[in-house]
Enzyme design. Sequence first.
Site, PDB file in Angstrom:
ATOM      1  CG  ASP A  74      -2.115  -0.952   1.383  1.00 18.70           C
ATOM      2  OD1 ASP A  74      -1.693  -2.095   0.102  1.00 18.70           O
ATOM      3  OD2 ASP A  74      -3.418  -1.372   2.192  1.00 18.70           O
ATOM      4  CG  ASN A 147      -4.367   5.178   3.442  1.00 16.21           C
ATOM      5  OD1 ASN A 147      -4.877   4.875   3.149  1.00 16.21           O
ATOM      6  ND2 ASN A 147      -2.920   5.305   3.672  1.00 16.21           N
ATOM      7  CG  ASP A 177       1.978   9.871  22.252  1.00 14.82           C
ATOM      8  OD1 ASP A 177       2.121  10.695  23.348  1.00 14.82           O
ATOM      9  OD2 ASP A 177       1.772   9.096  22.016  1.00 14.82           O
ATOM     10  CB  THR A 188      -8.543  -0.241   6.887  1.00 13.65           C
ATOM     11  OG1 THR A 188      -8.060   0.479   5.160  1.00 13.65           O
ATOM     12  CG2 THR A 188     -10.551  -0.109   6.120  1.00 13.65           C
ATOM     13  CE1 TYR A 190      -0.696   4.923  13.751  1.00  9.85           C
ATOM     14  CE2 TYR A 190      -0.661   7.338  12.888  1.00  9.85           C
ATOM     15  CZ  TYR A 190      -0.331   6.893  14.025  1.00  9.85           C
ATOM     16  OH  TYR A 190       0.806   7.174  15.272  1.00  9.85           O
ATOM     17  CB  SER A 191      -7.684   6.089  11.418  1.00  6.68           C
ATOM     18  OG  SER A 191      -8.675   6.734  11.755  1.00  6.68           O
ATOM     19  CG  LEU A 192      -8.713  -0.274  12.098  1.00  4.92           C
ATOM     20  CD1 LEU A 192      -9.532  -0.184  12.356  1.00  4.92           C
ATOM     21  CD2 LEU A 192      -8.667  -1.490  10.558  1.00  4.92           C
TER      22      LEU A 192
END
Length: 293
Positions: A74, A147, A177, A188, A190-192
């Site tokens: 990705d 993303n 942070d 789907t 870093y957020s996930l």
Amino acid sequence: MRIAIYGRPFNDLAVIPYIQQVFDSLAQHKAEIYVHQQLHGYLEGKIVNVKYHVLQNHGFIRKHIDVFLTLGGDGTLLDMVTLIRDTGIPVIGINFGRLGFLASVNKSDIAAAIYAVMHKDFTLDKRELLQIDSDEKIFGDDNFALNDATFHKRDDAAMITIHASLNGEFLNSYWGDGIIISTSTGSTAYSLSCGGPIIFPASNSIAITPISPHNLNVRPIVLPDSSTLTFEVECRSANFLVSCDSRTAIIEKTMKFHIRKADFSLNLIRLSNESYLSTLRNKLLWGLDTRNY
């Protein structure tokens, strides 16, 4: 059909036979192949019986390329977005990485995928992007993200404070942070991993996900993608990080940023045997009893 291929240099030579298969399949269907300079430098002497052109500048891409194909994970596809920008050129990724939400074609399906692309047996999955602006052009003309955009403290520094406004109205102050502002595509990524929601691409939404918030009552929030967000970041230590997909900059002073939906979108190729839901099931192992593994 004119196919452009983009990829990073690979550390694992085990991918070379699969790359050879990609070129062989394209040649079999008489595709006119263009290879990005970075990948061309890596492939010299590693693949055989292949004729291709070395990809030229952005103006050439806009006028002459029909489909962009990425080799990698990705992250490779995210890098490639800065090449095609607002051209609308359809994109498909062959996954040589790990999870592969965007680069969804498995190595075992290369021949079938290329056959489908060459015979135009696919649909286009429109994906929205974010645009990030500031008084100083931190990312130059590459200030867009498929993303997410992220504000994050640096190394072992003290937590940062981020004051957020929504359409000119104060929203919240985040201590922690950092925070992630993600598209539905990035939901789907870093957020996930930070507890954010999964958002279907057709939802026309973006999400703000806090990273290790100091206030335990702060939770992810989903907003319409017509929103304009403003962030002012304060940092008690020397600096903090701001990222736009895989591009990261170090900021050494308090600064305001504006984030909104970009004026263009990405056309992701969706093969006839794929759907967003099937991708979720396959990648996240939904419906499987993992106790058997």
